[in-house]
Design an enzyme around this catalytic site. Structure first.
Site, PDB file in Angstrom:
ATOM      1  CD  GLU A  66      15.045 -22.109 -56.178  1.00 18.29           C
ATOM      2  OE1 GLU A  66      14.873 -22.770 -57.328  1.00 18.29           O
ATOM      3  OE2 GLU A  66      14.720 -20.952 -55.935  1.00 18.29           O
ATOM      4  CB  CYS A 118      20.955 -18.107 -54.269  1.00 18.22           C
ATOM      5  SG  CYS A 118      20.789 -17.026 -53.400  1.00 18.22           S
ATOM      6  CG  HIS A 176      15.764 -18.343 -53.739  1.00 21.95           C
ATOM      7  ND1 HIS A 176      15.948 -18.980 -54.941  1.00 21.95           N
ATOM      8  CD2 HIS A 176      16.726 -17.366 -53.513  1.00 21.95           C
ATOM      9  CE1 HIS A 176      17.363 -18.461 -55.209  1.00 21.95           C
ATOM     10  NE2 HIS A 176      17.558 -17.477 -54.466  1.00 21.95           N
TER      11      HIS A 176
HETATM   12  N1  PCA Z   1      19.775 -13.818 -52.898  1.00 24.97           N
HETATM   13  C1  PCA Z   1      20.737 -13.882 -53.990  1.00 24.97           C
HETATM   14  C2  PCA Z   1      22.091 -13.836 -53.485  1.00 24.97           C
HETATM   15  C3  PCA Z   1      22.061 -13.834 -51.837  1.00 24.97           C
HETATM   16  C4  PCA Z   1      20.691 -13.892 -51.639  1.00 24.97           C
HETATM   17  O1  PCA Z   1      20.216 -13.880 -50.515  1.00 24.97           O
HETATM   18  C5  PCA Z   1      20.294 -14.764 -55.120  1.00 24.97           C
HETATM   19  O2  PCA Z   1      19.346 -15.271 -55.292  1.00 24.97           O
HETATM   20  O3  PCA Z   1      21.330 -15.406 -55.879  1.00 24.97           O
END
Ligand code: PCA
Length: 216
Positions: A93, A156, A182
């Site tokens: 990200e 997140c 992610h």
């Molecule tokens: N993914 C979510 C919140 C917790 C997670 O593992 C997100 O992408 O916001």
């Protein structure tokens, strides 16, 4: 006569790499982000001790817990990790935005819509991880990896934004770097997915790469 007591000189504490993953949410029994960072907890890379902490999938609480960990461990490097359904690659990200806009309620039943993460905070922060070097090394090792321009506007992104705000504004972190990655689903969660061992390998590459850039 009192016996002499010797105290051994304290070994210097190793600098810490803080890794965070999230607890399960959205009806899934597992969250691969937690399994991946947990697998690395206690290991050492380039003289640093890896420490994994789980954050709840809740607005507010997740950030408070992260802030407490940052104060307690003063990590040299922080990589927060979350699950992103629909993605087929490790997503590095680039940008955290000052926006909470939840498409569903979090684990505490909260669903903020169009709220800032931080009143009066800047609109966005960039990751301070060497993302392009990380991407190249992950691809060279045969992993599916990509740069991503949005961590969404759910829990997140809120944690990513809060992390970058602390690193940017607190003097004690002026030499620390951080960012967010992610990971896809695990095979048992559905498609698209990635095996846990590849996620763990990708994170090891990310850590090694970030530490070697930091030491330059
Ligand atoms: N993914 C979510 C919140 C917790 C997670 O593992 C997100 O992408 O916001």
């Amino acid at each position: 006569m009192e016996p002499m007591t010797y105290t051994l000189p304290q070994a210097p504490k190793r600098p810490v790499v803080l890794l965070t993953g999230f607890g399960a949410f959205g009806g899934s029994p597992v969250n691969p982000s937690w399994l991946a960072v947990q697998a690395l907890s206690g290991r050492q890379i380039a003289g640093h001790r890896l420490l994994a902490k789980q954050l709840p999938t809740e607005f507010g609480q997740s950030l408070h817990q992260l802030q407490r960990c940052l104060q307690q461990y003063r990590p040299a490097l922080v990589i927060c990790v979350g699950q992103a359904s629909g993605r087929r690659a490790l997503s590095l990200e680039r940008v955290a935005i000052n926006l909470n806009d939840a498409h569903m309620a979090d684990n505490a039943g909260k669903q903020p819509i169009d709220c800032p993460v931080l009143e009066d905070g800047p609109p966005a922060y960039f990751s301070t991880l060497p993302l392009k070097a990380m991407l190249t090394q992950m691809k060279n090792e045969g992993l599916a990896a990509e740069l991503s321009l949005s961590a969404g506007s759910y829990v997140c992104n809120q944690v990513f934004y809060g992390l970058m705000h602390v690193l940017a504004t607190q003097k004690i972190f002026k030499c620390s770097h951080g960012g967010f990655i992610h990971v896809p689903y695990l095979p048992e969660q559905g498609e698209p997915n990635m095996p846990l061992k590849d996620m763990v390998r990708g994170l090891q590459i990310a850590i090694r790469c970030a530490l070697s850039e930091q030491s330059k």
